[in-house]
Scaffold this motif. Structure first.
Motif, short mmCIF file in Angstrom:
data_model
loop_
_atom_site.label_atom_id
_atom_site.label_comp_id
_atom_site.label_asym_id
_atom_site.label_seq_id
_atom_site.Cartn_x
_atom_site.Cartn_y
_atom_site.Cartn_z
N PHE A 1 0.83 -1.20 0.00
CA PHE A 1 0.00 0.00 0.00
C PHE A 1 0.87 1.25 0.00
N LEU A 2 1.90 1.29 0.83
CA LEU A 2 2.78 2.46 0.89
C LEU A 2 3.54 2.64 -0.42
N ALA A 3 3.97 1.54 -1.04
CA ALA A 3 4.67 1.64 -2.33
C ALA A 3 3.73 2.18 -3.41
N ALA A 4 2.48 1.74 -3.41
CA ALA A 4 1.52 2.24 -4.39
C ALA A 4 1.24 3.72 -4.16
N ALA B 1 2.05 6.70 -6.88
CA ALA B 1 1.01 7.63 -7.34
C ALA B 1 1.44 9.08 -7.09
N ALA B 2 2.04 9.34 -5.94
CA ALA B 2 2.50 10.69 -5.64
C ALA B 2 3.60 11.11 -6.61
N ALA B 3 4.53 10.21 -6.91
CA ALA B 3 5.62 10.53 -7.83
C ALA B 3 5.08 10.81 -9.23
N ILE B 4 4.13 10.00 -9.69
CA ILE B 4 3.54 10.21 -11.02
C ILE B 4 2.83 11.56 -11.08
#
Length: 67
Positions: A15-18, A22-25
């Protein structure tokens, strides 16, 4: 019991990786749009009112390299 804790930690990690992806994108997309918008705005601005710099021979002068 140990595998249940491992599974929960794995789920939280995924969940944290996703969330981080998403934040980076979102950030990269915003930066690219901003740069593109700035480039389009710069291309739309008109040149100086006196026109482009002159090219070629001066008026009344013969053309070509051998004057």
């Amino acid at each position: 019991m140990g595998t249940m804790v491992g599974g929960i930690l794995t789920a939280i990690g995924c969940f944290l990786a996703a969330f981080a992806a998403a934040a980076a994108i979102t950030i990269v997309t915003a930066v690219r749009r901003s740069r593109h918008r700035r480039r389009l705005t710069a291309a739309r601005t008109p040149g100086p009112p006196w026109g482009p710099p002159p090219t070629g021979p001066a008026p009344g002068q013969p053309g070509g390299p051998w004057k």
